[in-house]
Design a protein around this motif. Structure first.
Motif, mmCIF file in Angstrom:
data_model
loop_
_atom_site.group_PDB
_atom_site.id
_atom_site.type_symbol
_atom_site.label_atom_id
_atom_site.label_comp_id
_atom_site.label_asym_id
_atom_site.label_seq_id
_atom_site.Cartn_x
_atom_site.Cartn_y
_atom_site.Cartn_z
ATOM 1 N N TRP A 127 2.841 8.151 17.694
ATOM 2 C CA TRP A 127 2.069 6.935 17.983
ATOM 3 C C TRP A 127 0.571 7.221 18.017
ATOM 4 O O TRP A 127 -0.212 6.544 17.352
ATOM 5 C CB TRP A 127 2.524 6.339 19.304
ATOM 6 N N TYR A 128 0.175 8.204 18.780
ATOM 7 C CA TYR A 128 -1.257 8.484 18.925
ATOM 8 C C TYR A 128 -1.795 9.354 17.790
ATOM 9 O O TYR A 128 -3.008 9.512 17.658
ATOM 10 C CB TYR A 128 -1.523 9.142 20.280
ATOM 11 N N GLY A 129 -0.897 9.901 16.979
ATOM 12 C CA GLY A 129 -1.322 10.617 15.781
ATOM 13 C C GLY A 129 -1.371 9.718 14.567
ATOM 14 O O GLY A 129 -1.506 10.213 13.447
ATOM 15 N N THR A 130 -1.256 8.405 14.782
ATOM 16 C CA THR A 130 -1.336 7.371 13.738
ATOM 17 C C THR A 130 -0.283 7.572 12.648
ATOM 18 O O THR A 130 -0.540 7.331 11.474
ATOM 19 C CB THR A 130 -2.750 7.282 13.115
ATOM 20 N N TYR A 131 0.901 8.039 13.029
ATOM 21 C CA TYR A 131 2.006 8.108 12.084
ATOM 22 C C TYR A 131 2.642 6.719 11.988
ATOM 23 O O TYR A 131 2.546 5.916 12.915
ATOM 24 C CB TYR A 131 3.066 9.109 12.542
ATOM 25 N N ASP A 132 3.309 6.451 10.868
ATOM 26 C CA ASP A 132 4.010 5.172 10.746
ATOM 27 C C ASP A 132 5.520 5.403 10.726
ATOM 28 O O ASP A 132 6.000 6.526 10.944
ATOM 29 C CB ASP A 132 3.538 4.398 9.505
ATOM 30 N N ARG A 181 4.170 -1.218 14.479
ATOM 31 C CA ARG A 181 3.014 -0.645 13.775
ATOM 32 C C ARG A 181 3.189 -0.850 12.281
ATOM 33 O O ARG A 181 4.239 -0.545 11.720
ATOM 34 C CB ARG A 181 2.861 0.847 14.088
ATOM 35 N N ARG A 182 2.149 -1.354 11.663
ATOM 36 C CA ARG A 182 2.220 -1.584 10.220
ATOM 37 C C ARG A 182 2.229 -0.261 9.465
ATOM 38 O O ARG A 182 1.781 0.768 9.977
ATOM 39 C CB ARG A 182 1.036 -2.424 9.754
ATOM 40 N N LEU A 183 2.728 -0.283 8.236
ATOM 41 C CA LEU A 183 2.769 0.922 7.421
ATOM 42 C C LEU A 183 1.363 1.374 7.070
ATOM 43 O O LEU A 183 0.447 0.553 6.922
ATOM 44 C CB LEU A 183 3.563 0.665 6.146
ATOM 45 N N SER A 184 1.189 2.669 6.924
ATOM 46 C CA SER A 184 -0.105 3.213 6.537
ATOM 47 C C SER A 184 -0.392 2.871 5.076
ATOM 48 O O SER A 184 0.512 2.524 4.304
ATOM 49 C CB SER A 184 -0.118 4.730 6.718
ATOM 50 N N GLY A 185 -1.651 2.978 4.701
ATOM 51 C CA GLY A 185 -2.017 2.715 3.318
ATOM 52 C C GLY A 185 -1.343 3.656 2.351
ATOM 53 O O GLY A 185 -1.027 3.291 1.219
ATOM 54 N N ALA A 186 -1.097 4.894 2.817
ATOM 55 C CA ALA A 186 -0.462 5.879 1.945
ATOM 56 C C ALA A 186 0.961 5.470 1.584
ATOM 57 O O ALA A 186 1.374 5.547 0.424
ATOM 58 C CB ALA A 186 -0.452 7.245 2.637
ATOM 59 N N HIS A 187 1.738 5.010 2.565
ATOM 60 C CA HIS A 187 3.134 4.686 2.315
ATOM 61 C C HIS A 187 3.333 3.274 1.778
ATOM 62 O O HIS A 187 4.379 2.983 1.191
ATOM 63 C CB HIS A 187 3.948 4.872 3.600
ATOM 64 N N SER A 188 2.347 2.406 1.962
ATOM 65 C CA SER A 188 2.449 1.071 1.388
ATOM 66 C C SER A 188 1.755 0.986 0.035
ATOM 67 O O SER A 188 1.784 -0.062 -0.608
ATOM 68 C CB SER A 188 1.830 0.041 2.342
ATOM 69 N N ALA A 189 1.135 2.120 -0.381
ATOM 70 C CA ALA A 189 0.407 2.167 -1.660
ATOM 71 C C ALA A 189 -0.607 1.040 -1.742
ATOM 72 O O ALA A 189 -0.699 0.319 -2.749
ATOM 73 C CB ALA A 189 1.376 2.116 -2.832
ATOM 74 N N ALA A 190 -1.386 0.873 -0.672
ATOM 75 C CA ALA A 190 -2.364 -0.206 -0.608
ATOM 76 C C ALA A 190 -3.443 -0.017 -1.666
ATOM 77 O O ALA A 190 -3.852 1.112 -1.954
ATOM 78 C CB ALA A 190 -2.996 -0.248 0.787
#
Length: 372
Positions: A127-132, A181-190
């Motif tokens: 959570w605090y390491g900003t993992y999704d 928590r929403r998916l990170s840009g890396a895993h959502s390929a934003a």
């Protein structure tokens, strides 16, 4: 002043549209037409004038729970899903794992607190390491997969039962993060993330997953051919068979379950390490690292640069590889000593070291591929 004139024009235009529409509807003596004819032209006129003069409504702010509250919800939901999932697996498999497991009553208070505390630590780190959610699911595979391999290959537990327990661990961490928590840009390929073309390329996804799976397969094969047989015989008192160790093959083609698990490890390692590594954005500190001059730097600065003078993407790779190593080692050790009957601390540590080494080599391999 200009904004006031724009607002006044909006009001005047809307009023005129409403007046004209209402007049027509009254003449028709139709109440429904009256309401519709007033509302629709009013909205259309307001939108048209607002767009023309730049008068837009203030954005609606959504209420959001504070971070600590959301993390508490994540923890509660994760523990609940894990407990529920394990209960369902026990009922579905008629307590199959109990044949080789320690009785729950034999766990000391320290062991129970260690298990709960370690899981809570993993959730907090995520959570605090900003993992999704995908990061936590991958970490669950890398940390609980070794136990699934152990009980299904050497303890006679059915593959479906071992897979069910592994699925419970994955779901109990993935779902709470997915909800809160929403998916990170890396895993959502934003759009706009660095190296997005690499992340969405199917061929690269397959090849990096296969590379990671190969590392796990080779590491496990070498361990089976060297020290694992002796370790199992001397330190795993309740083990049912060591035949799979003795006839281990390089790519595990003779053991479909082992092959599938290695492929899962490969996908998980690519998800946890490679994808965030190649999509990490450079920072200002990267320029400082590039401009570092040991001739003018102090001794402390030189030591820090030698130890941690990496670019931001490299730091992401190193950190996530270290996390994979840590959780693969500690989780495997705790599960072997607290779940299985007859396993001593030394044997559990030796077995866990195999997976720590595999995670380390995989991280280095993915780091090399991503930097090419």
């Amino acid at each position: 002043m200009a904004r006031q004139k724009s607002v006044k024009k909006v009001v005047d235009t809307v009023a005129a549209a409403v007046e004209d529409a209402a007049g027509d509807a009254v003449k028709a003596a139709d109440p429904v037409a009256l309401a519709t004819s007033i509302a629709v032209p009013a909205v259309e006129a307001a939108v048209q004038v607002a767009q023309t003069h730049g008068v837009v409504p203030a954005p609606v702010k959504r209420a959001r729970l504070p971070g600590p509250v959301r993390f508490a919800l994540v923890a509660v939901l994760s523990f609940y899903l894990e407990s529920l999932g394990r209960s369902l697996v026990v009922e579905y498999t008629h307590g199959e794992l109990a044949k080789v497991a320690r009785p729950a009553s034999s766990l000391t208070q320290t062991e129970a607190l260690a298990l709960a505390g370690w899981k809570l630590f993993g959730l907090a780190l995520g959570w605090y390491g900003t993992y999704d959610g995908f990061d936590l699911a991958a970490l669950a595979v890398l940390s609980h997969g070794p136990m699934a391999y152990l009980i299904s290959t050497y303890y006679g537990i059915r593959a479906s039962t071992a897979g069910a327990y592994l699925a419970v661990e994955v779901v109990s961490t993935f779902v709470p993060f997915l909800l809160l928590r929403r998916l990170s840009g890396a895993h959502s390929a934003a759009p706009g993330i660095p190296n997005r073309d690499i992340v969405v390329d199917r061929q690269i996804q397959v090849l990096t997953s296969m590379l990671s799976a190969l590392v796990y397969s080779v590491t496990l094969f070498l361990a089976c051919r060297t020290f694992l047989p002796t370790n199992f015989v001397l330190h795993f008192e309740g083990i049912r068979t060591i035949e799979p160790v003795q006839d281990a093959q390089l790519f595990s083609f003779n053991r479909p379950l082992t092959l599938i698990l290695c492929l899962l490890f490969g996908v998980a390692a690519r998800t946890l390490i490679f994808t965030p590594f190649v999509t990490a954005s450079p920072t200002v500190k990267d320029q400082e690292v590039a401009e570092f001059d040991p001739a003018t730097a102090t001794l402390g600065q030189t030591i820090c640069w030698n130890l941690w003078g990496y670019t931001t993407p490299t730091k992401v790779s190193v950190k996530r590889t270290a996390v994979a190593m840590l959780f693969a080692g500690v989780d495997t050790y705790l599960q072997a000593t607290t779940v299985l009957s007859g396993v001593d601390s030394y044997g559990a540590a030796v077995y866990a070291s195999v997976w720590v080494l595999a995670a380390a080599i995989t991280g280095l391999a993915l780091r090399y591929v991503g930097s090419v």
